[in-house]
Enzyme design. Structure first.
Site, mmCIF file in Angstrom:
data_model
loop_
_atom_site.group_PDB
_atom_site.id
_atom_site.type_symbol
_atom_site.label_atom_id
_atom_site.label_comp_id
_atom_site.label_asym_id
_atom_site.label_seq_id
_atom_site.Cartn_x
_atom_site.Cartn_y
_atom_site.Cartn_z
ATOM 1 N N CYS A 46 0.467 -0.652 -0.053
ATOM 2 C CA CYS A 46 0.263 -0.356 0.101
ATOM 3 C C CYS A 46 0.450 1.546 0.075
ATOM 4 C CB CYS A 46 -0.963 0.168 1.332
ATOM 5 S SG CYS A 46 -2.640 -1.538 1.265
ATOM 6 N N ASN A 68 1.347 -16.130 -5.047
ATOM 7 C CA ASN A 68 1.290 -16.715 -3.646
ATOM 8 C C ASN A 68 0.634 -16.962 -2.228
ATOM 9 O OD1 ASN A 68 3.928 -17.789 -4.706
ATOM 10 N ND2 ASN A 68 4.788 -16.843 -4.030
ATOM 11 N N GLY A 86 3.779 -19.285 0.514
ATOM 12 C CA GLY A 86 5.083 -18.500 0.416
ATOM 13 C C GLY A 86 4.628 -17.108 0.266
ATOM 14 N N HIS A 89 -0.313 -9.666 -4.654
ATOM 15 C CA HIS A 89 0.470 -9.006 -6.179
ATOM 16 C C HIS A 89 0.886 -10.356 -6.917
ATOM 17 C CE1 HIS A 89 2.805 -10.999 -2.424
ATOM 18 N NE2 HIS A 89 3.890 -11.715 -3.177
HETATM 19 P P1 AMP Z 1 5.913 -13.268 -2.168
HETATM 20 O O1 AMP Z 1 6.513 -13.936 -1.046
HETATM 21 O O2 AMP Z 1 5.037 -13.319 -3.200
HETATM 22 O O3 AMP Z 1 5.043 -12.019 -0.741
HETATM 23 O O4 AMP Z 1 6.795 -11.986 -2.416
HETATM 24 C C1 AMP Z 1 7.140 -10.948 -1.816
HETATM 25 C C2 AMP Z 1 7.851 -10.037 -3.467
HETATM 26 O O5 AMP Z 1 8.066 -8.823 -2.930
HETATM 27 C C3 AMP Z 1 9.372 -10.920 -3.095
HETATM 28 O O6 AMP Z 1 9.725 -11.126 -4.217
HETATM 29 C C4 AMP Z 1 10.176 -9.538 -2.650
HETATM 30 O O7 AMP Z 1 11.173 -9.981 -2.930
HETATM 31 C C5 AMP Z 1 9.050 -8.544 -2.643
HETATM 32 N N1 AMP Z 1 9.455 -6.916 -2.383
HETATM 33 C C6 AMP Z 1 9.483 -6.807 -1.263
HETATM 34 N N2 AMP Z 1 9.559 -5.918 -0.595
HETATM 35 C C7 AMP Z 1 9.997 -5.208 -1.849
HETATM 36 C C8 AMP Z 1 10.473 -3.597 -1.539
HETATM 37 N N3 AMP Z 1 9.982 -2.905 -1.025
HETATM 38 N N4 AMP Z 1 10.731 -3.500 -3.403
HETATM 39 C C9 AMP Z 1 9.860 -4.022 -4.195
HETATM 40 N N5 AMP Z 1 9.734 -5.600 -3.977
HETATM 41 C C10 AMP Z 1 10.139 -5.478 -2.780
HETATM 42 ZN ZN ZN Z 2 -1.851 -3.428 1.117
#
Ligand code: AMP
Ligand code: ZN
Length: 112
Positions: free
Chosen positions: A7, A87, A93, A100
């Site tokens: 967000c 995911n 995971g 996303h």
């Molecule tokens: P998930 O495990 O599917 O929840 O993926 C979360 C993803 O968000 C991971 O691939 C992280 O590398 C990515 N992530 C976390 N924080 C950031 C951020 N500030 N900017 C870009 N990607 C992020």
């Molecule tokens: Zn959010």
């Protein structure tokens, strides 16, 4: 939601490398890329996961899928191919509790 990192990215409070955005969705580069191209696509609205899409107004799920194809086009993988995955929950995971899709491509991806 102030305590949700995605967000805050959508709101511009946390910097990100934005690839494409419109009124409803934002695409930005994953901070820890797992492929030559690794972009995350989120709705601006705080939706926790795919499980929470059902019944939303405005056909958000369909428009999200259409936006994903625009992102794939923008990063140049729409013809070479890519993977779009989300995911869900602990076994899936999911680390960030804001829906996303990962868009992965730019190279031949390993089977999974
Ligand atoms: P998930 O495990 O599917 O929840 O993926 C979360 C993803 O968000 C991971 O691939 C992280 O590398 C990515 N992530 C976390 N924080 C950031 C951020 N500030 N900017 C870009 N990607 C992020
Ligand atoms: Zn959010």
């Amino acid at each position: 939601m102030d305590d949700c990192i995605f967000c805050r990215i959508a709101g511009g409070d946390i910097p990100s490398d934005i690839v494409l955005e419109d009124a409803d969705f934002v695409a930005f580069r994953d901070i820890n890329p797992k492929a030559a191209q690794h972009v995350l696509v989120i709705p601006r609205e705080h939706i926790v996961s795919l499980n929470d899409l059902d019944g939303r107004a405005g056909d958000v799920g369909h428009r999200l899928l259409q936006f994903i194809v625009k992102v794939a086009t923008a990063v140049g993988v729409v013809e070479s191919g890519y993977r779009a995955l989300t995911n869900v929950g602990p076994d899936g995971g999911q680390e960030v509790q804001h829906l996303h899709f990962h868009i992965l491509g730019g190279e031949e991806l390993e089977d999974f």
